[in-house]
Scaffold this active site. Structure first.
Site, PDB file in Angstrom:
ATOM      1  N   HIS A  89       0.882  -1.172   0.000  1.00 28.87           N
ATOM      2  CA  HIS A  89       0.000   0.000   0.000  1.00 28.87           C
ATOM      3  C   HIS A  89       0.917   1.219   0.000  1.00 28.87           C
ATOM      4  O   HIS A  89       1.652   1.423   0.961  1.00 28.87           O
ATOM      5  CB  HIS A  89      -0.879   0.005   1.250  1.00 28.87           C
ATOM      6  CG  HIS A  89      -1.705  -1.243   1.384  1.00 28.87           C
ATOM      7  ND1 HIS A  89      -2.977  -1.344   0.884  1.00 28.87           N
ATOM      8  CD2 HIS A  89      -1.420  -2.445   1.935  1.00 28.87           C
ATOM      9  CE1 HIS A  89      -3.452  -2.562   1.129  1.00 28.87           C
ATOM     10  NE2 HIS A  89      -2.519  -3.249   1.772  1.00 28.87           N
ATOM     11  N   ASP A 137       2.593  -6.942   2.461  1.00 27.64           N
ATOM     12  CA  ASP A 137       1.397  -6.186   2.864  1.00 27.64           C
ATOM     13  C   ASP A 137       1.820  -4.887   3.566  1.00 27.64           C
ATOM     14  O   ASP A 137       1.206  -4.468   4.556  1.00 27.64           O
ATOM     15  CB  ASP A 137       0.474  -7.013   3.763  1.00 27.64           C
ATOM     16  CG  ASP A 137      -0.913  -6.375   3.916  1.00 27.64           C
ATOM     17  OD1 ASP A 137      -1.195  -5.380   3.213  1.00 27.64           O
ATOM     18  OD2 ASP A 137      -1.701  -6.864   4.746  1.00 27.64           O
TER      19      ASP A 137
END
Ligand code: DOR
Length: 420
Positions: A59, A304
């Site tokens: 992200h 992640d």
């Protein structure tokens, strides 16, 4: 531009590498050939030579949340962490659900890191990630998206999920699913178990994750299409994956270093630094995931990488956001698994290198003549402390803060260009 890397260690053998115009010319046993006349030489004695890795799940927060991370700082953390390609999720603001956003992200990446790492955006599966209408996947693919996912927002309806899988496959893209049953434990804070009971906070049982993995596998089998399961966190999901793979279903899966090193006891003291989605599970889950890496049930590793600002993580446990940063320490954490004989060095290269590149159809350096000269040197002897000073991401919300890690990325080349 030609240069030669000498005496690097490649899977226990000392090797020399000749690079020309951004491509591998040869990799030979050390000392086999003299470097061509006038060719610059880099002495890599004592260092491991690794192909640049691919992180299939990050992200980067731009556009919209640049106070947590932006494309420049995220790609810098990736470069320093040994990653040549990073696949970024669509939960930006605006969401990456149209070609304009994808193009803006790619322009920004080319501006800040013209030589790489490569930014590989993942298209939102649904408009605004709302789980209502399918996003324009064709234009997103044409703009440069390499996969499709509804990111951390589980797909609410199975018919829509089916249509997304079908459209994505027609476009040559894989659907990546965050497997969570959003109706099972709304408002969860951590794994449901002894520790959530002790703390008196709402838990989320692993069964919701495993049920969605089973649903995806059955759908993938029925449609004869591939599906990729994001960040597997529990033993039950591993069992379901094993069953799906044994049936010959085209299912692949990832887990992250934090699920291999930590468990829900890290939440004791209402520690928001250990809050992540899916949540850290039990020591038994951690051991099952370690086994699944070795036997191929889990295909790849991903970070992640989910940056959050300090003031956000400093809220009470139920209000603090989920997520850990990971790009700049994942390879060192994985090296720890090699040191502990959980996996071997070849597994590490496969899990971060060849396997994600194969699944998502991205470039990969196998050190064959003509391959892209994307590689890094790793010093297995360097010990370093995870701190603000040693990390490159804008945020430092990692539960490994303050820990000493063994082994560190020292130099990185992409397309034959040395980044540091
Ligand atoms: O912990 C997480 N954080 N898991 C997700 O799925 C999303 C991510 C984020 O964007 O912060």
């Amino acid at each position: 531009m030609t240069f030669c890397l000498k005496n690097a260690r490649h899977l226990d053998a000392p090797v020399d590498l000749l690079v020309r115009d951004g491509r591998i010319v040869t990799m030979t046993p050390a000392g086999h050939h003299a470097a061509p006349d006038g060719c610059p030489v880099v002495d890599a004695a004592g260092l491991l030579l690794m192909p640049s890795f691919t992180d299939a799940h990050v992200h980067l927060r731009e556009p919209g949340f640049e106070y947590k991370e932006d494309i420049a700082s995220g790609l810098e953390a990736a470069a320093r962490g040994g990653f040549g390609s990073v696949m970024c999720m669509a939960n930006t603001r605006p969401v990456n659900d149209n070609a304009g956003i994808t193009r803006a992200m790619l322009d920004r990446a080319r501006e800040t890191h013209p030589h790489g790492p490569r930014l590989c955006p993942i298209a939102a599966a649904t408009v605004g990630l709302k789980g209502e209408a399918m996003a324009p996947l064709g234009e997103l693919r044409d703009a440069g998206c390499v996969a499709v996912s509804n990111d951390g927002r589980p797909m609410p309806g199975t018919e829509l999920l089916r249509r997304v899988m079908e459209y994505a496959a027609d476009l040559g893209l894989i659907f990546i699913d965050h497997c969570e049953d959003a109706t099972l434990a709304p408002g969860w804070v951590m794994n449901e178990g002894v520790v959530s009971g002790e703390l008196g906070v709402k838990g989320q049982p692993p069964v919701g994750e495993a049920m969605q993995v089973a649903r995806d596998i059955m759908l993938a089998e029925y449609l004869n299409l591939p599906v990729h399961i994001a960040h597997v966190s529990c033993a039950l999901a591993v069992d379901v994956l094993r069953w799906g793979k044994a049936r010959g279903v085209q299912v692949t899966a990832e887990t992250c270093p934090h699920y291999l090193w930590l468990d829900d006891t890290a939440l004791r003291g209402y520690n928001t630094a250990a809050k992540v989605s899916p949540p850290l599970r039990t020591p038994a889950d951690r051991e099952a995931l370690r086994r699944a890496l070795g036997d191929g049930t889990i295909d790849i590793l991903s970070t992640d990488h989910a940056p959050h600002a300090q003031h956000e993580k400093e809220q009470p446990l139920d209000a603090a956001p989920c997520g850990f940063t990971g790009l700049d320490l994942a390879v060192s954490l994985t090296w720890g698994l090699v040191r502990d004989n959980v996996i071997n060095e070849a597994d590490m290269r496969r899990l971060w290198g060849a396997a994600p590149a194969r699944i998502f159809n991205l470039p990969c350096n196998n050190f064959e003549p003509g391959d892209p000269a994307d590689f890094f040197l790793f010093d297995p002897a360097e010990d370093w402390v995870v701190s603000r000073d040693t990390l490159y991401s804008k945020s430092i919300n990692t539960p490994f803060l303050g820990q000493t890690l063994h082994g560190r990325v020292k130099h990185h080349w992409i397309g034959g260009v040395q980044l540091f």
